[in-house]
Design an enzyme around this catalytic site. Structure first.
Site, PDB file in Angstrom:
ATOM      1  N   CYS A  62       0.755  -1.320  -0.207  1.00 28.54           N
ATOM      2  CA  CYS A  62       0.038  -0.018  -0.087  1.00 28.54           C
ATOM      3  C   CYS A  62       0.785   1.231   0.155  1.00 28.54           C
ATOM      4  O   CYS A  62       0.726   1.958  -0.832  1.00 28.54           O
ATOM      5  CB  CYS A  62      -0.988   0.067   1.196  1.00 28.54           C
ATOM      6  SG  CYS A  62      -2.023  -1.448   1.190  1.00 28.54           S
TER       7      CYS A  62
HETATM    8  C1  UGA Z   1      -1.380   0.356   5.397  1.00 31.18           C
HETATM    9  C2  UGA Z   1      -2.282   1.227   6.466  1.00 31.18           C
HETATM   10  O1  UGA Z   1      -1.682   0.976   7.810  1.00 31.18           O
HETATM   11  C3  UGA Z   1      -3.576   0.916   6.496  1.00 31.18           C
HETATM   12  O2  UGA Z   1      -4.229   1.952   7.358  1.00 31.18           O
HETATM   13  C4  UGA Z   1      -4.104   1.018   5.043  1.00 31.18           C
HETATM   14  O3  UGA Z   1      -5.367   0.532   5.023  1.00 31.18           O
HETATM   15  C5  UGA Z   1      -3.509  -0.070   4.105  1.00 31.18           C
HETATM   16  O4  UGA Z   1      -1.821   0.278   4.172  1.00 31.18           O
HETATM   17  C6  UGA Z   1      -3.777   0.061   2.810  1.00 31.18           C
HETATM   18  O5  UGA Z   1      -3.814   1.163   2.275  1.00 31.18           O
HETATM   19  O6  UGA Z   1      -4.483  -1.205   2.476  1.00 31.18           O
HETATM   20  P1  UGA Z   1      -0.518  -2.241   5.591  1.00 31.18           P
HETATM   21  O7  UGA Z   1       0.600  -1.823   4.397  1.00 31.18           O
HETATM   22  O8  UGA Z   1      -0.900  -3.316   5.958  1.00 31.18           O
HETATM   23  O9  UGA Z   1      -1.375  -0.969   6.084  1.00 31.18           O
HETATM   24  O10 UGA Z   1       0.975  -2.234   6.751  1.00 31.18           O
HETATM   25  P2  UGA Z   1       1.497  -0.955   7.841  1.00 31.18           P
HETATM   26  O11 UGA Z   1       1.225  -1.491   9.140  1.00 31.18           O
HETATM   27  O12 UGA Z   1       0.895   0.501   7.732  1.00 31.18           O
HETATM   28  O13 UGA Z   1       3.026  -1.047   7.526  1.00 31.18           O
HETATM   29  C7  UGA Z   1       3.479  -0.443   6.299  1.00 31.18           C
HETATM   30  C8  UGA Z   1       4.891  -0.331   6.397  1.00 31.18           C
HETATM   31  O14 UGA Z   1       5.340   0.400   7.249  1.00 31.18           O
HETATM   32  C9  UGA Z   1       5.527  -1.798   6.764  1.00 31.18           C
HETATM   33  O15 UGA Z   1       6.875  -2.108   5.947  1.00 31.18           O
HETATM   34  C10 UGA Z   1       6.179  -1.370   8.219  1.00 31.18           C
HETATM   35  O16 UGA Z   1       7.375  -2.187   8.444  1.00 31.18           O
HETATM   36  C11 UGA Z   1       6.427  -0.120   7.968  1.00 31.18           C
HETATM   37  N1  UGA Z   1       6.323   0.880   9.311  1.00 31.18           N
HETATM   38  C12 UGA Z   1       5.221   0.939  10.133  1.00 31.18           C
HETATM   39  C13 UGA Z   1       7.566   1.330   9.966  1.00 31.18           C
HETATM   40  O17 UGA Z   1       8.955   1.161   9.042  1.00 31.18           O
HETATM   41  N2  UGA Z   1       7.469   2.019  11.202  1.00 31.18           N
HETATM   42  C14 UGA Z   1       6.374   2.200  11.844  1.00 31.18           C
HETATM   43  O18 UGA Z   1       6.369   2.567  12.688  1.00 31.18           O
HETATM   44  C15 UGA Z   1       5.154   1.519  11.413  1.00 31.18           C
END
Ligand code: UGA
Length: 463
Positions: free
Chosen positions: A272
């Site tokens: 995403c």
């Molecule tokens: C993300 C959004 O959080 C959701 O709200 C949204 O619905 C979704 O995209 C989408 O558009 O469908 P997701 O891709 O499942 O969800 O994962 P996240 O938990 O947001 O993490 C995304 C990335 O950011 C991961 O690679 C994670 O490791 C990284 N991340 C997350 C960090 O590097 N640091 C953080 O503090 C949080």
């Protein structure tokens, strides 16, 4: 309306279908992929998501969810159709709408023969304007009916996070409903009131274009928060005693900022954030608007990976010919999804730099193998992965990796050294081996530094 249909049974569609079935709705799922159709019909989930499979089995066995390839059957047998198909990026970063166009056309055709009101709800992430300019137009052309009269239309973005998809679907923070007209909005609201009953989430009812923008702006903001933490982490690494984790704890105590999504590390990946930030940027470019913050967030994210490679290189004095074990391949813990995984990109970069790589992941080995092939060694356990290597890199913060101790590294590795790219470990515990972490100041073990670390943010809160 107790019957709904869902087009596209990927992460969003399948979790939504199973959740709706558990709340008493009869769900018809439309899926073009025969393999997925068969697997779902047998109660076997094609994706790993906590809690999904048992609920899927129940939905199938109770007859609350059935899967078909027929749009006619789905539209005829339901009052609302949700479009949950993929909207991948094209080469140039713009959004490929072909699946949205195809499904809207097929729904439109099926609606031609249907009597009575029918609501179409788009849940796929799409550029602002698409619901009205593309979906509405196609539905009207193909069905011969008019949206706002016999047809309803809404854009209703999803905010689920992989790994927590069931929880997020059953208990979302909020609902955003972008309705074409009043009746469409009321019909969708009524559906959600039945779905959530006395736990109806906060809801914002608006027009489709605002709802479409909310989805993009939301994901870009979260990506920006992470890039901000990564930017600060680079200063921390230059300052003895500085630790990005503590700095973010402090910032996060400000209610206006909040601690979540301030985790510095390898940067953001997944299916995403990378796609939506680029999609948002391209979309704005066409309107003559330069989204500078989004652009900078993407740049920081890209640099972060290269920077991790440099940290690894500095820690063990060169990568060529070294054996490196990489822990974690999924794009984040709790999922077997490797799409846009930073860990996989890291592995590729290590290989380019002449290192031999051993990998481990509790869930994602199968999917990773399809990308990495025979270029790496796949380890069946953490011990096997780190045995004989010159550097261990923590790339995805699965909770089970927390158990690793400095003693394990000394015992198993050729040259004990660890690079924590997800800030899983307490540096104190690794003081006897070579240790580096994203966002952790140099000269970690000066006495001044020790005093700093002893005064952690949590202690200060209690004071
Ligand atoms: C993300 C959004 O959080 C959701 O709200 C949204 O619905 C979704 O995209 C989408 O558009 O469908 P997701 O891709 O499942 O969800 O994962 P996240 O938990 O947001 O993490 C995304 C990335 O950011 C991961 O690679 C994670 O490791 C990284 N991340 C997350 C960090 O590097 N640091 C953080 O503090 C949080």
């Amino acid at each position: 309306m107790k019957e709904i249909s869902i087009v596209g049974l990927g992460y969003v569609g399948l979790t939504f279908a199973v959740s709706a079935a558990s709340r008493g709705f009869r769900v018809i799922g439309v899926e073009v992929d025969e393999h997925k159709r068969r697997s779902i019909s047998e109660g076997v989930s094609p994706i790993y998501e906590e809690g999904l499979e048992p609920m899927l089995r129940e939905a199938i066995s109770k007859g609350m969810l059935r899967v078909t390839e027929s749009y006619g059957e789905a539209v005829e047998g339901s009052g609302i159709t949700f479009i949950c198909v993929g909207t991948p990026s094209r080469e140039d970063g713009s959004v490929d709408l072909s699946q949205v166009i195809e499904s809207s056309s097929r729904i439109g055709e099926a609606l031609r023969n249907k009597d009575g009101y029918h609501l179409v709800v788009v849940r796929s992430t799409i550029p602002p304007g698409t619901t009205i300019e593309v979906v509405k137009k196609i539905l009207e052309e193909r069905s011969g009916k008019r949206v706002g009269e016999e047809l309803g239309l809404c854009f209703n973005p999803e905010f689920l996070r992989e790994g927590r998809a069931m929880k997020d679907t059953l208990n979302p923070d909020r609902l955003i409903i972008g309705a074409y007209d009043e009746k469409s909005g009321k019909t969708l609201l009524e559906f959600y009131r039945r779905f959530y009953r006395d736990r109806m989430p906060k809801t914002l009812l608006t027009n489709p274009v605002n709802a479409e923008l909310i989805k993009y702006a939301n994901n870009a903001f979260l990506a920006m928060k992470i890039s901000y933490a990564n930017m600060v982490s680079r200063i921390c690494e230059k300052l003895p005693g500085a630790d990005v984790e503590v700095v973010m704890d402090g910032i996060g105590m400000d209610k206006r900022i909040e601690r979540t999504f301030l985790g510095a590390g390898l940067g953001w990946g997944g299916s995403c954030f990378p796609k939506d930030t680029i999609g948002f940027l391209k979309f704005a470019e066409n309107l003559g608007v330069d989204l500078k913050l989004v652009k900078a967030s993407i740049e920081i994210n890209e640099e972060q990976l290269e920077h991790a490679i440099e940290l690894a290189d500095a820690l063990i004095g060169g990568l060529r010919g070294k054996i490196i074990s990489v822990l974690g391949l999924a794009f984040k813990p709790g999922t077997d999804d490797v799409r846009g995984s930073r860990a996989i990109k890291l592995v590729k970069k290590l290989l380019e730099r002449g290192a031999s790589v051993k990998v481990h992941d509790p869930r994602a080995m199968g999917k990773a193998r399809k990308i990495l092939g025979d270029d790496v060694e796949y380890a069946g356990s953490v011990e096997e992965c780190i045995r004989g290597s010159d550097l261990c890199i923590l790339a995805t913060e699965w909770p089970e990796y927390r158990k690793i101790r400095a003693g394990d590294l000394s015992k198993l590795m050729r040259n004990p050294a660890i690079l924590d790219c997800r800030r899983l470990y307490d540096p104190e515990e690794f003081r006897d081996v070579r240790f580096a972490a994203i966002g952790l100041g140099l000269d970690l073990w000066t006495s001044e530094m020790k005093r700093h670390r002893e005064r952690k943010s949590t202690d200060l809160v209690e004071m």
